[in-house]
Design a protein around this motif. Structure first.
Motif, PDB file in Angstrom:
ATOM      1  N   VAL A  26       0.865  -1.183   0.000  1.00 32.55           N
ATOM      2  CA  VAL A  26       0.000   0.000   0.000  1.00 32.55           C
ATOM      3  C   VAL A  26       0.897   1.226   0.000  1.00 32.55           C
ATOM      4  N   VAL A  27       0.609   2.172  -0.886  1.00 32.02           N
ATOM      5  CA  VAL A  27       1.355   3.427  -0.927  1.00 32.02           C
ATOM      6  C   VAL A  27       0.534   4.483  -0.191  1.00 32.02           C
ATOM      7  N   ASP A  28       1.207   5.230   0.666  1.00 37.16           N
ATOM      8  CA  ASP A  28       0.567   6.279   1.453  1.00 37.16           C
ATOM      9  C   ASP A  28       1.214   7.616   1.077  1.00 37.16           C
ATOM     10  N   VAL A  29       0.383   8.562   0.630  1.00 38.11           N
ATOM     11  CA  VAL A  29       0.863   9.889   0.247  1.00 38.11           C
ATOM     12  C   VAL A  29       0.218  10.897   1.195  1.00 38.11           C
ATOM     13  N   SER A  30       1.043  11.746   1.799  1.00 34.17           N
ATOM     14  CA  SER A  30       0.520  12.741   2.735  1.00 34.17           C
ATOM     15  C   SER A  30       1.300  14.048   2.595  1.00 34.17           C
ATOM     16  N   THR A  31       0.683  15.113   3.083  1.00 34.67           N
ATOM     17  CA  THR A  31       1.326  16.417   3.072  1.00 34.67           C
ATOM     18  C   THR A  31       0.706  17.303   4.131  1.00 34.67           C
ATOM     19  N   SER A  32       1.444  18.306   4.532  1.00 34.66           N
ATOM     20  CA  SER A  32       0.945  19.358   5.420  1.00 34.66           C
ATOM     21  C   SER A  32       1.244  20.694   4.762  1.00 34.66           C
ATOM     22  N   TYR A  33       0.333  21.638   4.932  1.00 34.13           N
ATOM     23  CA  TYR A  33       0.467  22.940   4.285  1.00 34.13           C
ATOM     24  C   TYR A  33       0.068  24.025   5.277  1.00 34.13           C
ATOM     25  N   ALA A  34       0.957  24.956   5.510  1.00 36.15           N
ATOM     26  CA  ALA A  34       0.661  26.083   6.398  1.00 36.15           C
ATOM     27  C   ALA A  34      -0.173  27.098   5.627  1.00 36.15           C
ATOM     28  N   TYR A  35      -1.439  27.218   5.990  1.00 34.79           N
ATOM     29  CA  TYR A  35      -2.356  28.104   5.281  1.00 34.79           C
ATOM     30  C   TYR A  35      -2.033  29.569   5.588  1.00 34.79           C
ATOM     31  N   PRO A  36      -1.778  30.357   4.539  1.00 33.50           N
ATOM     32  CA  PRO A  36      -1.482  31.781   4.767  1.00 33.50           C
ATOM     33  C   PRO A  36      -2.779  32.594   4.797  1.00 33.50           C
ATOM     34  N   ASP A  37      -3.333  32.820   5.974  1.00 34.08           N
ATOM     35  CA  ASP A  37      -4.607  33.545   6.052  1.00 34.08           C
ATOM     36  C   ASP A  37      -4.422  35.020   5.722  1.00 34.08           C
ATOM     37  N   PHE A  38      -5.526  35.682   5.527  1.00 34.15           N
ATOM     38  CA  PHE A  38      -5.504  37.093   5.165  1.00 34.15           C
ATOM     39  C   PHE A  38      -5.578  37.994   6.391  1.00 34.15           C
ATOM     40  N   GLY A  39      -5.383  37.418   7.565  1.00 34.87           N
ATOM     41  CA  GLY A  39      -5.415  38.189   8.794  1.00 34.87           C
ATOM     42  C   GLY A  39      -6.722  38.084   9.546  1.00 34.87           C
ATOM     43  N   ALA A  45      -2.153  29.878  13.831  1.00 41.81           N
ATOM     44  CA  ALA A  45      -1.840  29.492  12.453  1.00 41.81           C
ATOM     45  C   ALA A  45      -2.575  28.204  12.106  1.00 41.81           C
ATOM     46  N   LEU A  46      -3.058  28.113  10.886  1.00 40.97           N
ATOM     47  CA  LEU A  46      -3.826  26.970  10.425  1.00 40.97           C
ATOM     48  C   LEU A  46      -2.951  26.106   9.526  1.00 40.97           C
ATOM     49  N   THR A  47      -2.859  24.812   9.844  1.00 51.97           N
ATOM     50  CA  THR A  47      -2.106  23.872   9.024  1.00 51.97           C
ATOM     51  C   THR A  47      -3.077  22.837   8.477  1.00 51.97           C
ATOM     52  N   LEU A  48      -3.116  22.719   7.162  1.00 53.50           N
ATOM     53  CA  LEU A  48      -3.976  21.736   6.514  1.00 53.50           C
ATOM     54  C   LEU A  48      -3.161  20.477   6.248  1.00 53.50           C
ATOM     55  N   SER A  49      -3.662  19.328   6.684  1.00 55.66           N
ATOM     56  CA  SER A  49      -2.983  18.056   6.476  1.00 55.66           C
ATOM     57  C   SER A  49      -3.934  17.096   5.771  1.00 55.66           C
ATOM     58  N   VAL A  50      -3.431  16.468   4.718  1.00 51.00           N
ATOM     59  CA  VAL A  50      -4.227  15.497   3.978  1.00 51.00           C
ATOM     60  C   VAL A  50      -3.375  14.273   3.679  1.00 51.00           C
ATOM     61  N   SER A  51      -4.039  13.136   3.503  1.00 53.51           N
ATOM     62  CA  SER A  51      -3.327  11.912   3.127  1.00 53.51           C
ATOM     63  C   SER A  51      -4.271  11.019   2.338  1.00 53.51           C
ATOM     64  N   HIS A  52      -3.682  10.104   1.602  1.00 49.64           N
ATOM     65  CA  HIS A  52      -4.468   9.167   0.794  1.00 49.64           C
ATOM     66  C   HIS A  52      -3.666   7.878   0.626  1.00 49.64           C
TER      67      HIS A  52
END
Length: 163
Positions: free
Chosen positions: A127-140, A149-156
């Protein structure tokens, strides 16, 4: 009647300027609501783009027939840029190097429950697992409301059918 009472009584029944008062009360609320809707929809759109990229990379890795390192580099670029080679960024600031790809061997049947997880004539599947995290740059707006700070994390995950 006092002098102040006479001044107030003069304005009794006078409706000029009431629209300005109503606008002064409602416009800030409407603007705050509009900015909130815009910020939330932008967060949702960014998350959907991240999910699409991670899913594309996982499907690519599951079916890639080249060696692991070659496929991994292409899949990382596919996730972040929407193309195996080059492409343009799906999300500003999301780099291919932030996409993590791992392969694991897992049991085809859950040992604890006996439920078959994958159709296979072997006891394990890759099984291959792909994931990432991204620091969301809000508009203030979020920081103005007191959120950090908001960090979006996804995986599949995808079952490997290539190789």
């Amino acid at each position: 009647m006092t002098r102040f009472g006479k001044i107030i009584w003069r304005f009794h029944g006078d409706e000029s300027g009431i629209a300005l008062v109503e606008a002064a009360i409602t416009i800030p609320l409407v603007l705050l609501l509009s900015v909130g809707v815009f910020e939330f929809s932008n967060i949702l759109n960014t998350r959907l783009l991240l999910e699409a990229g991670v899913e594309d990379a996982a499907r690519y890795m599951a079916r890639c027939s080249s060696n692991w390192d070659t496929c991994k580099g292409r899949a990382q670029n596919l996730a972040a840029n929407g193309a195996v080679v080059s492409g343009s960024a799906r999300v500003a600031g999301w780099l291919p190097t932030t996409v993590e790809i791992t392969k694991t061997s897992t049991a085809a049947t859950d040992v604890a429950t006996g439920i078959q997880l994958y159709l296979s004539n072997t006891s394990t599947v890759d099984v291959v697992d792909v994931s990432t995290s991204y620091a969301y740059p809000d508009f203030g707006f979020l920081s103005y409301l007191g959120f950090g700070a908001l960090t979006l994390s996804v995986s599949h995950q995808e079952r490997v059918i290539g190789w």
